[in-house]
Design an enzyme around this catalytic site. Structure first.
Site, mmCIF file in Angstrom:
data_model
loop_
_atom_site.group_PDB
_atom_site.id
_atom_site.type_symbol
_atom_site.label_atom_id
_atom_site.label_comp_id
_atom_site.label_asym_id
_atom_site.label_seq_id
_atom_site.Cartn_x
_atom_site.Cartn_y
_atom_site.Cartn_z
ATOM 1 N N GLU A 1 -6.128 1.607 34.837
ATOM 2 C CA GLU A 1 -6.286 0.308 34.187
ATOM 3 C C GLU A 1 -4.987 -0.477 34.073
ATOM 4 O O GLU A 1 -5.012 -1.686 33.827
ATOM 5 C CB GLU A 1 -6.896 0.509 32.792
ATOM 6 N N GLU B 1 -8.205 24.587 35.814
ATOM 7 C CA GLU B 1 -7.215 24.404 34.754
ATOM 8 C C GLU B 1 -6.353 25.654 34.538
ATOM 9 O O GLU B 1 -5.302 25.584 33.916
ATOM 10 C CB GLU B 1 -7.883 23.995 33.446
#
Length: 309
Positions: free
Chosen positions: A90, A121
């Site tokens: 963004e 992860e």
């Protein structure tokens, strides 16, 4: 068929404990459930406020990196990685920054943005390899982990430090020790989740608030705003062109026609049009002042005033 991991790790963190305020949440009405969740959410801002001095250090590290030609890297897994990817994406349309200023690294890659990737992860080597390939001395690397122990993130931070980058860690676990080599630890304590262990809730909200504050403050320090206006945004469609004209009107008090003409004369560059309108200088002089000031509107106006005096 789901694969069951052969190893288990027990995380000692407030986010993993049961919340005494929501033990009967499954017996509540729909409105009651939502009210209980909302009551927990209202505590997040205070938890974030408590770590703002550490966030400020991270902002200063990021500003130093970008001013010197470096980059900011986000590293995360699961919810943390998805939030980091969103924040980085963004910034380009909001502040018209180069696409490589903020880079998000997500455990498991692009596929893991939409669905879980098994053991991603837990792969500290993958995180380290990404940093070795992409991080340069002088960059700033910000890791995010609700548990404070995600191997992919900690492996990445250790490797980034070896590469000569400054590093920071946003952790949702104030009980976790500060990893060796991390320059700034942002350990935010949001307490037990409404649903025990569901760190996409308060812990995720805290991460979103920290990321938004961190990146926005970095942009402000780098002159990507004027006052509280987005003067560096890209006008990529008719709606955004209308917004740029409104921003010029807000900043100058001039008519829509004058602002539209100035924007056209400035070749669509909102900052050039703004300095032109506020200073009375032609667009070429406004552009030169902005270049000399590193894109800061206020500094460019000061330069113009000095030249005129």
């Amino acid at each position: 068929m789901m694969t069951v991991p052969t190893q288990a790790v027990h995380v000692d963190s407030p986010t993993e404990t049961r919340n005494p305020r929501t033990t009967d949440i499954d017996l509540m009405s729909t409105a009651g459930i939502l009210g209980a969740i909302n009551a927990e959410d209202r505590t997040v801002a205070g938890a974030v406020a408590a770590v703002l001095p550490q966030v400020a250090r991270a902002v200063d590290y990021a500003v130093d990196a970008l001013r010197a030609g470096g980059r900011v890297h986000y590293v995360g897994a699961g919810t943390s990685g998805r939030l980091a990817t969103l924040d980085a994406a963004e910034l380009v349309p909001t502040f018209n920054v180069p696409a490589d200023w903020f880079i998000a690294h997500h455990a498991g890659g692009e596929k893991a943005l939409r669905s879980a990737v098994e053991n991603a992860e837990d792969d500290d080597g993958a995180g380290a390899a990404e940093m070795a390939a992409m991080v340069q001395p002088g960059d700033f690397v910000l890791g995010l982990t609700a548990s404070g122990r995600t191997p992919y993130v900690l492996g990445a931070l250790a490797a980034a430090s070896r590469q000569g980058a400054r590093t920071g860690l946003v952790s949702g676990n104030p009980k976790a020790a500060k990893p060796a080599g991390v320059d700034v630890l942002i350990a935010v304590d949001t307490g037990p989740e409404a649903i025990a262990g569901s760190t996409r809730m308060k812990a995720g909200t805290a991460q979103k608030m920290i990321l938004t504050s961190f990146s926005t403050a970095t942009m402000i320090k780098l002159g990507r705003t004027y006052s509280n206006l987005m003067v560096s945004m890209r006008a990529t469609n008719a709606k955004l062109r209308g917004r740029t004209i409104r921003i010029l009107q807000e900043a100058t008090g001039m008519t829509m026609a004058d602002c539209s003409d100035a924007l056209t004369e400035a070749g669509g560059d909102l900052k050039v049009a703004l300095v032109h309108l506020l200073s009375g200088e032609d667009v070429k002089s406004a552009a030169k002042a902005l270049h000399a000031s590193g894109g800061h509107v206020r500094k460019a106006l000061d330069l113009v005033r000095v030249r005129a005096s």
